[in-house]
Design an enzyme around this catalytic site. Sequence first.
Site, PDB file in Angstrom:
ATOM      1  CG  ASP A 199      -1.745   1.046   1.236  1.00  0.00           C
ATOM      2  OD1 ASP A 199      -1.614   2.386   0.695  1.00  0.00           O
ATOM      3  OD2 ASP A 199      -2.791   1.012   2.078  1.00  0.00           O
ATOM      4  CE  LYS A 242      -6.546   9.996   2.155  1.00  0.00           C
ATOM      5  NZ  LYS A 242      -7.706   9.554   2.908  1.00  0.00           N
TER       6      LYS A 242
END
Length: 179
Positions: free
Chosen positions: A80, A84
Amino acid sequence: NPIVLELGCGKGEYSVSLAEKYPNKNFIGIDIKGARFWRGAKTALENQFNNVAFLRTQIELIDHCFAENEVSEIWITFPDPQIKYKRTKHRLVTKPFLEKYQSILSEEGIVHLKTDSEFLHGYLLGLLHEGNHEVLYANHDIYNSSSPPEEATAIQTFYENQYLDIKKAITYTRFRTKY
């Protein structure tokens, strides 16, 4: 035999495929969720591969699971990207993670990152350049390069095949940490 880790191994298919391809090395797939790598463990048992195992732990604890200089290679396949900013600390290629990897890697130990995330690829290259690490190979689209490295293209993960089907570029970086 050399120990090779796959971090965030998911279903374990990459670890199992590496074990089949390189019987002279030992492979350990690591993931926080044991249910994820159940499939890989079952496949390894069914095929009697005795050079692959799985470990359920947090990657943050990796330096407590292996001794100094014990690991020869680390594969990070399609993690992943944690795009952010507030998730930065969870990226598997931040400075604290690279320091942990170096503590368990042998002197000539290598880290491989294979991802579909241009963001993560660029982030890692910036970090490696800034830290004066040794970049051995970097390409933002290995399947469309003139001579793609066999170790990065010989095995594809489930997600990688999905990305290739929709013509998404796969990036690959091979490097040594230097702290």
